[in-house]
Scaffold this active site. Structure first.
Site, PDB file in Angstrom:
ATOM      1  CD  GLU A 279      -2.730   1.372   2.441  1.00  0.00           C
ATOM      2  OE1 GLU A 279      -3.521   2.337   2.507  1.00  0.00           O
ATOM      3  OE2 GLU A 279      -2.646   0.495   3.325  1.00  0.00           O
ATOM      4  CG  ASN A 338      -5.221   5.114   0.603  1.00  0.00           C
ATOM      5  OD1 ASN A 338      -6.094   4.501   1.208  1.00  0.00           O
ATOM      6  ND2 ASN A 338      -3.930   4.867   0.773  1.00  0.00           N
ATOM      7  CD  GLU A 370      -5.519   0.343  -0.115  1.00  0.00           C
ATOM      8  OE1 GLU A 370      -5.890   0.804   0.978  1.00  0.00           O
ATOM      9  OE2 GLU A 370      -4.633  -0.533  -0.225  1.00  0.00           O
ATOM     10  CG  ASP A 401      -8.599   1.756   3.637  1.00  0.00           C
ATOM     11  OD1 ASP A 401      -8.326   0.814   4.407  1.00  0.00           O
ATOM     12  OD2 ASP A 401      -7.872   2.747   3.480  1.00  0.00           O
ATOM     13  CD  GLU A 458      -6.801  -1.015   6.742  1.00  0.00           C
ATOM     14  OE1 GLU A 458      -6.123  -0.205   6.089  1.00  0.00           O
ATOM     15  OE2 GLU A 458      -7.959  -0.766   7.133  1.00  0.00           O
TER      16      GLU A 458
END
Length: 514
Positions: A279, A338, A370, A401, A458
């Protein structure tokens, strides 16, 4: 010499102020009695007649001014300039009389998005209705104004008692009233408002402008804490506001100079231990403050209108990293970037990403978009949803997310072909020890399995959490327990070391198919 109209109006105002003072009103009965004893009934009638005539003149003048008082065309509230003058008067009067007052400033959350989605006419109708509700909560003696597109302000006071608890209660009543649904053309629109307020005693300056600025600072603090927040002003907020303003001045230059770049955090399979992706997380290498995380500067980027520019920078570096890992013979299946609502609202987003992927000669499935769960919960007919649908058809992977913190429906997960849900770290913490956490994670994993969606946990920080999540059937993990985010130049060595560790360690991950 003839007096000007302004002079006559000033004389009438002065006469009204003198006649309506407590001393003058208290003296009227005594003057009437003295006149009667000295001159008889004629004096009594004369005093009464003159008093009636004076009040009629003064009252008609005041009434004319009330009728002619300008109002905001849309909301019907006091215009901003008159409101500022009135706040300055209340500020001075409150200090002189040792009384209390408070200034409230509020703004409709995501007003620009509401206007874009429902149109200008509907937005105007919402503003007008909110103004009516705001006025209904306030007293007749309070002053209210519309000071921005979806922003209002109101001043309470001077009064004899107005403590912090009372101000919070007033703010709560304002919020509850304004947040009632608004029906426009058969469509029900729901709004929330953030409110910041400042008590008169908290103002550090000696002017109405200082008071107005303090309430605005409190509103900004409320907005930073999310929709429908209420905050009271304190001096620490002002320090943070100045710090934020300094960041806003620097952040554009930082993007242009390459000081904001992605750091990469690995994601691994709980079955094999192999890397399944990275990520890309924004980090700002500030020349004075050192390394800054996104929560420190994202608000500044948003205020400067640079969120889409940040996404472009992150995307470019992420795709460049994929090409470099491929060239080095390192297996990294995908990289996640993201995308917030602002970037997803670009009508040409799908076309832009297709062009970028072609330019780097990368397959679309190598890029994971994301998206926060709150964004996924938006209306299926808006631009954001159309873009998500287009990205799915393009072949990009969609990662949902912070799952569990928003309100994304199961239908939305199916509609946008979500590839993976990322379980928020708030559910992962102490999952190997807390039975309540275990129940929540089990429920999420069961739902994902039934929908045929992969899962990633996460914020995994301990070996116990890692092992327990693997045992439950979570597909992927990410967190400090695996590796901290790292600059690109460190990823090469980390990948080599991780592969060496896997080859030298006995396989401990069970095959779930047996």
């Amino acid at each position: 010499m003839q007096k000007s109209p302004h002079g006559r109006r000033g004389l009438r105002r002065a006469l009204a102020q003198q006649l309506l003072t407590p001393v003058a009103l208290a003296a009227l009965p005594l003057l009437s009695v003295v006149g009667y004893l000295a001159m008889g009934e004629l004096a009594l009638f004369t005093v009464a007649g003159l008093l009636s005539l004076t009040c009629l003149v003064v009252g008609s003048s005041a009434g004319a001014r009330a009728v002619m008082l300008p109002r905001d065309a849309l909301s019907g509230l006091m215009p901003r300039d008159l409101f500022d003058d009135r706040v300055a008067q209340i500020h001075a009067a409150t200090g002189a009389r040792e009384q209390y007052a408070a200034l409230f400033t509020l703004e409709i959350d995501d007003f620009a998005a509401l206007r874009d989605h429902h149109g200008q006419a509907a937005a105007d109708a919402v503003v007008k209705r909110c103004a009516e509700r705001f006025t209904a909560v306030m007293r007749e003696t309070d002053v209210t104004s519309r000071i921005g597109d979806g922003r209002f302000s109101g001043c309470v006071g001077p009064v004899r008692h107005l403590d912090l608890e009372s101000c919070i209660q007033i703010a709560g009543r304002i919020q509850a009233e304004i947040e009632q649904p608004v029906v426009v053309g058969g469509t029900t629109i729901f709004v929330t408002v953030c409110i910041g307020f400042c008590q008169h005693a908290r103002v550090s300056g000696d002017s109405g402008e200082d008071w107005i600025e303090a309430a605005a600072v409190a509103l900004r603090e409320a907005q930073l804490n999310g929709p429908a927040s209420i905050r009271a002003f304190n001096h620490e907020m002002r320090r943070r506001a100045r710090h934020h303003a300094a960041l806003c001045d620097e952040v554009s230059l930082a993007l242009d100079n390459g000081h904001i770049q992605p750091w990469f955090q690995p994601q691994i399979s709980t079955d094999t231990g192999k890397v399944t992706g990275f990520e890309a997380l924004a980090r700002w290498q500030h020349p004075v403050q050192g390394l800054l995380a996104p929560k420190t500067f994202l608000a500044a980027l948003e205020q400067a209108g640079l969120l889409e520019r940040l996404t472009d920078v992150m995307l470019h570096h992420a795709l460049t990293a994929l090409k470099a890992w491929d060239a080095a013979g390192l297996d990294v299946p995908q990289v996640g970037v993201n995308f917030a609502g602002a970037e997803l609202g670009n009508p040409r987003l799908v076309e832009k990403l297709r062009w970028e992927l072609d330019r780097f000669e990368l397959e679309p499935q190598r890029l994971a978009i994301e998206v926060l769960e709150t964004v996924m919960a938006s209306d299926p007919d808006d631009v954001v949803s159309r873009n998500l649908d287009g990205l799915c058809k393009l072949g990009c992977r969609i990662d949902l997310d912070d799952f569990g913190t928003g309100h994304a429906s199961l239908a939305a997960i199916r509609r946008f072909s979500v590839s993976r849900i990322k379980i928020d770290r708030s559910f992962v913490m102490k999952s190997d020890r807390d039975p309540e956490q275990q129940k929540m994670i089990s429920a999420i994993l069961t739902m994902a399995e039934r929908l045929g969606v992969q899962t990633l946990a996460e914020g995994v920080e301990t070996a116990g959490e890692h092992a327990y999540l693997a045992q439950l059937g979570c597909d992927h993990v990410q967190g400090y327990g695996i590796a901290r985010p790292m600059p690109f130049e460190h990823t090469m060595d980390w990948l080599v070391q991780h592969a060496a560790k896997l080859s030298s360690t006995p396989q401990i991950f069970g095959d779930r198919s047996t």
